[in-house]
Write an enzyme that holds these catalytic residues in place. Structure first.
Site, PDB file in Angstrom:
ATOM      1  N   SER A  79      16.365 108.569  59.332  1.00  3.33           N
ATOM      2  CA  SER A  79      17.156 107.508  59.939  1.00  3.33           C
ATOM      3  C   SER A  79      16.346 106.519  60.754  1.00  3.33           C
ATOM      4  O   SER A  79      16.746 105.367  60.892  1.00  3.33           O
ATOM      5  CB  SER A  79      18.275 108.110  60.787  1.00  3.33           C
ATOM      6  OG  SER A  79      17.744 108.974  61.773  1.00  3.33           O
TER       7      SER A  79
ATOM      8  N   LYS B 226      28.220 104.646  57.214  1.00  2.00           N
ATOM      9  CA  LYS B 226      27.107 103.721  57.007  1.00  2.00           C
ATOM     10  C   LYS B 226      27.416 102.811  55.824  1.00  2.00           C
ATOM     11  O   LYS B 226      28.208 101.899  55.978  1.00  2.00           O
ATOM     12  CB  LYS B 226      25.816 104.509  56.934  1.00  2.00           C
ATOM     13  CG  LYS B 226      25.492 104.935  58.366  1.00  2.00           C
ATOM     14  CD  LYS B 226      24.626 106.094  58.593  1.00  2.00           C
ATOM     15  CE  LYS B 226      24.546 106.330  60.099  1.00  2.00           C
ATOM     16  NZ  LYS B 226      24.069 107.654  60.440  1.00  2.00           N
TER      17      LYS B 226
ATOM     18  N   HIS C 256      22.046 108.105  55.267  1.00  2.00           N
ATOM     19  CA  HIS C 256      21.531 106.762  54.972  1.00  2.00           C
ATOM     20  C   HIS C 256      21.262 106.547  53.484  1.00  2.00           C
ATOM     21  O   HIS C 256      20.809 105.473  53.096  1.00  2.00           O
ATOM     22  CB  HIS C 256      20.254 106.488  55.766  1.00  2.00           C
ATOM     23  CG  HIS C 256      20.505 106.343  57.222  1.00  2.00           C
ATOM     24  ND1 HIS C 256      21.009 105.183  57.779  1.00  2.00           N
ATOM     25  CD2 HIS C 256      20.379 107.208  58.244  1.00  2.00           C
ATOM     26  CE1 HIS C 256      21.153 105.344  59.077  1.00  2.00           C
ATOM     27  NE2 HIS C 256      20.782 106.577  59.391  1.00  2.00           N
TER      28      HIS C 256
HETATM   29  C1  PLP Z   1      24.243 108.469  61.565  1.00  2.00           C
HETATM   30  C2  PLP Z   1      23.743 109.800  61.177  1.00  2.00           C
HETATM   31  C3  PLP Z   1      24.511 110.936  61.401  1.00  2.00           C
HETATM   32  C4  PLP Z   1      25.796 110.890  62.186  1.00  2.00           C
HETATM   33  O1  PLP Z   1      26.833 110.351  61.429  1.00  2.00           O
HETATM   34  P1  PLP Z   1      28.097 109.748  62.187  1.00  2.00           P
HETATM   35  O2  PLP Z   1      29.117 109.611  61.113  1.00  2.00           O
HETATM   36  O3  PLP Z   1      27.655 108.448  62.753  1.00  2.00           O
HETATM   37  O4  PLP Z   1      28.482 110.729  63.237  1.00  2.00           O
HETATM   38  C5  PLP Z   1      24.043 112.141  60.910  1.00  2.00           C
HETATM   39  N1  PLP Z   1      22.859 112.219  60.275  1.00  2.00           N
HETATM   40  C6  PLP Z   1      22.079 111.141  60.065  1.00  2.00           C
HETATM   41  C7  PLP Z   1      20.780 111.286  59.353  1.00  2.00           C
HETATM   42  C8  PLP Z   1      22.490 109.905  60.525  1.00  2.00           C
HETATM   43  O5  PLP Z   1      21.721 108.848  60.376  1.00  2.00           O
END
Ligand code: PLP
Length: 389
Positions: A181, A242, A209
């Site tokens: 991330s 995302k 992602h």
């Molecule tokens: C954003 C993210 C999460 C968390 O997801 P949310 O739906 O925002 O709680 C978990 N793992 C990774 C790798 C992320 O980038």
């Protein structure tokens, strides 16, 4: 009277001294990529809304219809009156998306990671985790109370050695982000899967992602690019928050694994289910993504455009994914650099420890399908100027 216990106050003061205080900055008029940040109209280069789906008319329409038909909330957790036909429809669609036997919705990626690891991994097991895994995977591992071994980022030799050192009878779990991330680089999934097979380990993948960004057919994530299908010991976690533009998360796995999660995953059991407007948005986004590859193509086109624009400015930046880290090192300098860019109308967040390791403060920029070539070229120029190249 003290409003905070003094260790806590001192901890905040230390953060302030190191210029590491986090700050909430409200946005108005999010018409991405243009947003208004504290009164200033800027181009957003740090959103994870990779495909622009948060503003897609058909997805908004589907969400509004569900809102009108079902109301604002579900009134309960999934197992206590909080499952609508929409939830099961989304789970069926997720099985098609991922090619797995079963799927289960969670309320967020954070909750999915915490819920999966704490439910499936037992105290006597061993978790092998990449050092740069997302914080939610770290927290989930901690909740499981299993032994935790963090291997250096992407270091397969160390991972193999640690696997070999662990007794054959001990259950093993390899846990990794697929697209990291904060670095935007990719986990070596073929090699990780080979190791998992050789040492009889499970593989838990966080595709947060990668969902909507990678995958030749359904754009379902980096695992899809391996062509290995749906092995029983691979558990895929992903989010709707995302590229899918809304909120929530899922686990795609075998029927048995999903059954175990329904029975034992506390973040699944003890939390009110996602509201119908969100579930309907997710369903519409998933269907759009599966039926139309143009959004993902436009995203990658922009990644390539940025990489060549940056190269023309003398910046050699990696572009394994739409997440592009611009390493600065020093936290104060990274903040300064972000401020300079903001003055020029580009919003890129500086990322500092503890989100990233000490000495690796950076600008973390992201590209989306919605950026125009003009915006991308203008950013590359401003970036070169801010970095003094
Ligand atoms: C954003 C993210 C999460 C968390 O997801 P949310 O739906 O925002 O709680 C978990 N793992 C990774 C790798 C992320 O980038």
């Amino acid at each position: 009277m003290d409003t905070l216990p003094s260790p806590l106050r001192q901890a905040i003061e230390r953060l302030a001294e190191k210029r590491r205080l986090r700050q909430i900055r409200p946005i108005t008029q999010p018409e991405r990529p243009a947003i208004t940040l504290q009164g200033q109209r800027v181009i957003d280069f740090c959103s994870n809304d990779y495909l622009g789906f948060s503003q897609h008319p058909a997805i908004i329409q589907a969400s509004m219809e569900a809102l009108a038909q079902y109301g604002t909330g579900t009134g309960g957790a999934r197992l206590i009156g909080g499952t609508l036909d929409l939830h099961t429809e989304l789970e069926a669609e997720l099985c098609r998306f991922k090619g797995t036997e079963a799927a289960l919705i969670f309320n967020s990626g954070y909750q999915a990671n915490v819920g999966v690891l704490s439910a499936l991994v037992a105290r006597g097991d061993v978790i092998f985790a990449d050092r740069l895994n997302h914080a939610s995977l770290v927290d989930g591992a901690q909740l499981s109370r299993a032994k935790r071994i963090r291997y250096p980022h992407g270091d397969l030799a160390t991972l193999e050695k640690r696997l070999a050192d662990t007794p054959a009878t001990t259950p093993k779990w390899i846990v990794t982000d697929t697209v990291f991330s904060m670095d935007g680089d990719l986990a070596p999934l073929h090699a990780l899967y080979s190791l998992a097979e050789r040492y009889n380990a499970w593989l838990i993948l966080d595709e947060a992602h990668a969902t909507g960004v990678f995958g030749p057919t359904h754009r379902s994530g980096l695992w899809e690019t391996t062509g290995l299908g749906a092995p029983a010991r691979v558990i895929q976690i992903g989010t709707f928050s995302k590229a899918l533009g809304s909120f929530g998360a899922y686990v795609a796995a075998s029927r048995d694994v999903v059954e175990a999660l329904i029975q034992f995953s506390r973040s699944f059991i003890y939390s009110t289910s996602l509201p119908p407007s969100v579930v309907a948005a997710n369903l519409a986004a998933l269907r759009l993504l599966m039926s139309d590859g143009r959004y993902t193509q436009a995203l990658w086109e922009n990644v390539r455009t940025f990489q060549s624009a940056a190269a023309m400015q003398g910046l050699q930046l990696p572009a394994h994914s739409p997440i592009i880290p611009i390493l600065i090192g020093d936290a104060a300098q990274a903040v300064q650099c972000a401020a300079t860019l903001l003055e020029k109308g580009f919003y890129i967040q500086a990322i500092r420890p503890p989100t990233v390791p000490e000495g690796t403060s950076r600008l973390r920029m992201t590209l989306t399908a919605k950026h125009t070539p003009e915006q991308i070229h203008a950013l590359a120029t401003a970036l070169a100027c801010a970095l003094g190249t």
